[in-house]
Enzyme design. Structure first.
Site, short mmCIF file in Angstrom:
data_model
loop_
_atom_site.label_atom_id
_atom_site.label_comp_id
_atom_site.label_asym_id
_atom_site.label_seq_id
_atom_site.Cartn_x
_atom_site.Cartn_y
_atom_site.Cartn_z
N HIS A 1 3.85 30.33 -35.56
CA HIS A 1 4.09 28.97 -35.09
C HIS A 1 3.30 27.99 -35.96
CE1 HIS A 1 5.76 30.38 -31.16
NE2 HIS A 1 4.92 31.39 -31.37
N ASN B 1 2.02 24.99 -35.58
CA ASN B 1 0.78 24.40 -35.04
C ASN B 1 -0.24 25.47 -34.61
OD1 ASN B 1 0.57 21.26 -34.80
ND2 ASN B 1 2.73 21.78 -34.57
N THR C 1 8.70 26.13 -35.47
CA THR C 1 8.01 24.99 -34.88
C THR C 1 8.92 24.25 -33.93
OG1 THR C 1 6.55 23.11 -35.37
CG2 THR C 1 8.57 23.25 -36.67
N LYS D 1 9.52 17.59 -32.64
CA LYS D 1 8.93 16.66 -31.65
C LYS D 1 9.40 15.23 -31.90
CE LYS D 1 5.03 19.78 -31.51
NZ LYS D 1 5.58 20.75 -32.46
N GLU E 1 5.69 38.11 -22.09
CA GLU E 1 4.26 37.89 -22.37
C GLU E 1 3.47 37.96 -21.06
OE1 GLU E 1 4.13 34.31 -24.87
OE2 GLU E 1 2.29 35.09 -25.77
C1 LIG Z 1 0.07 32.86 -27.83
N1 LIG Z 1 1.42 33.09 -27.44
C2 LIG Z 1 2.41 32.15 -27.42
N2 LIG Z 1 3.36 32.28 -26.45
C3 LIG Z 1 4.34 31.37 -26.31
N3 LIG Z 1 4.46 30.29 -27.10
C4 LIG Z 1 3.55 30.12 -28.07
C5 LIG Z 1 2.50 31.04 -28.29
N4 LIG Z 1 1.79 30.61 -29.34
C6 LIG Z 1 2.37 29.45 -29.76
N5 LIG Z 1 3.41 29.14 -28.98
C7 LIG Z 1 4.30 27.94 -29.03
O1 LIG Z 1 4.12 27.29 -30.28
C8 LIG Z 1 3.67 25.94 -30.08
C9 LIG Z 1 2.75 25.54 -31.20
O2 LIG Z 1 3.47 25.45 -32.41
P1 LIG Z 1 4.53 24.27 -32.73
O3 LIG Z 1 4.03 23.01 -32.08
O4 LIG Z 1 5.84 24.71 -32.18
O5 LIG Z 1 4.51 24.18 -34.23
C10 LIG Z 1 3.01 25.97 -28.72
O6 LIG Z 1 2.97 24.68 -28.14
C11 LIG Z 1 3.90 26.93 -27.95
O7 LIG Z 1 5.05 26.27 -27.48
ZN LIG Z 2 4.73 33.28 -30.47
#
Ligand SMILES: CNc1ncnc2c1ncn2[C@@H]1O[C@H](COP(=O)(O)O)[C@@H](O)[C@H]1O
Ligand SMILES: [Zn+2]
Length: 363
Positions: free
Chosen positions: A38, A40, A120, A123, A231
């Protein structure tokens, strides 16, 4: 650039894992595919601190929030979803989105990742004139700045070893309309580097039914899908996710016996995030991780980082953990990587190039 904190953590973990000094460089040099990261969750701590204290900080961020960004030990699932809004408050404008994309790619390049599917959540933010589309454009600008190949019609060029694709995430906080917009955007931008759609976000919130129309549309359009699955325990949702037959699933930690059997029967490749699952307590310990059962059952799997910034990990480290905790040899790790080429959302031409890279490494 790796932060001092991250380096120390990696070194101490390597020591705990008893990975020999010889093995870490070998694992690092190995070509790798990253299919679950991801944007962020990849942000360097140094960048977050820079954004928090520097001129770029346009949002108020409390000292307590800053402290929890730096303190990296406690990362339960609840803690993660408390931290993401803090990170998002710092990565608001187009220039910052471009910066964190470029830096994430630089970090994966250092780890010898030859193919990256970065995901990602697009937004909107009126304050910064940001729409979902302009957010994605800012990510593409990061791809350009990093000098990687990301369009489907790219030819191999000298010095450009890394191929990148973007997956657009639907956040479980979003409504049906926002989810639909994301799928539409993925479809519109399919020739520009968007290779698929992901469903992610806090697993404790949101109803599966909300996202089903958008995910069904993606399937109808032929947009590849990957879903965060299991999860936390939610057998009904897991069953419905399996029934949708996405191209890949992430995590699959908390499955009951019947859902586990359905997963094995489905043959759907699983994105394995070892450190993330243990840190968030979706899995009780590394040695109890279901990776071993899936690997031994010859179920398709691929090792991924999830949020390397948040969890202070790297793909090399995830490989080291698989080597130490599950006894995988370098050859087995390479073969696992080569198999995963078939689970990517890349076009056939890119897959062929990747097979060439892995074949060279296997010689
Ligand atoms: C740890 N396990 C996880 N489980 C579920 N969703 C996750 C995650 N880790 C990250 N994200 C998802 O990725 C977003 C951040 O990256 P972006 O803003 O999209 O780039 C988080 O806000 C969440 O929606
Ligand atoms: Zn993930």
């Amino acid at each position: 650039m790796m932060t001092k904190e991250k380096k120390n953590w990696i070194n101490s973990l390597a020591a705990q894992l008893q990975v020999s000094a010889m093995q870490m460089p070998l694992l690092k040099a190995m070509p790798k595919l990253e299919l679950h990261a991801h944007l962020n969750g990849c942000v360097r701590t140094s960048t977050l601190l820079d954004l928090a204290v520097g001129e770029n900080s346009k949002e108020k961020i409390s000292n307590t929030d800053l402290e929890s960004l730096i303190r990296k030990e406690d990362r339960s699932l609840t803690e993660c979803f408390r931290l993401f809004p803090v990170i998002h408050a710092l990565t608001t404008d187009h220039a910052v989105v471009t910066r964190i994309t470029r830096e994430a790619i630089e970090d994966f390049l250092l780890d010898n990742v030859v193919y990256l599917e970065l995901r990602t959540t697009p937004k909107c933010n009126d304050l910064y004139g940001m729409s979902k589309r302009s957010y994605v454009e800012a990510v593409f600008a990061g791809f350009e700045a990093a000098g990687v190949m990301y369009k489907t019609d790219c030819d191999v060029q000298d010095g450009h070893r890394m191929h990148v694709r973007l997956l657009l995430s639907i956040d479980r906080r979003e409504n049906a309309e926002a989810a639909m917009n994301t799928v539409q955007l993925a479809w519109d931008m399919r020739d520009r580097g968007v290779a698929g759609v992901d469903l992610s976000g806090d697993p404790a919130i949101g109803n599966w039914e909300t996202f089903l129309p958008a995910l069904t549309l993606a399937k109808e359009l032929g947009v590849p899908l990957t879903l965060h699955c299991g999860e936390v325990s939610n057998p009904k949702e897991v069953r419905e996710m399996l029934a949708l037959q996405p191209r890949r699933l992430g995590h699959v930690c908390c499955l009951e016996e019947a859902e586990w059997r359905a997963l094995l029967d489905s043959g759907i490749p699983v994105e394995i995030c070892l450190t993330s699952n243990v840190r968030t307590e979706s899995v009780s310990s590394m040695r109890d991780h279901h990776f071993a059962a899936l690997y031994n059952a010859k179920h398709p799997v691929v090792l991924c980082t999830d949020d390397p910034g948040l969890f202070s990990t790297s793909l090399t480290l995830e490989f080291a953990i698989a080597a130490t905790c599950f006894g995988l040899t370098n050859l087995e790790l390479l073969i696992m990587g080569k198999s995963a080429i078939n689970y990517t959302f890349a076009d056939d031409k890119t897959k062929l190039i990747l097979h060439g890279i892995f074949d060279d490494a296997l010689q």
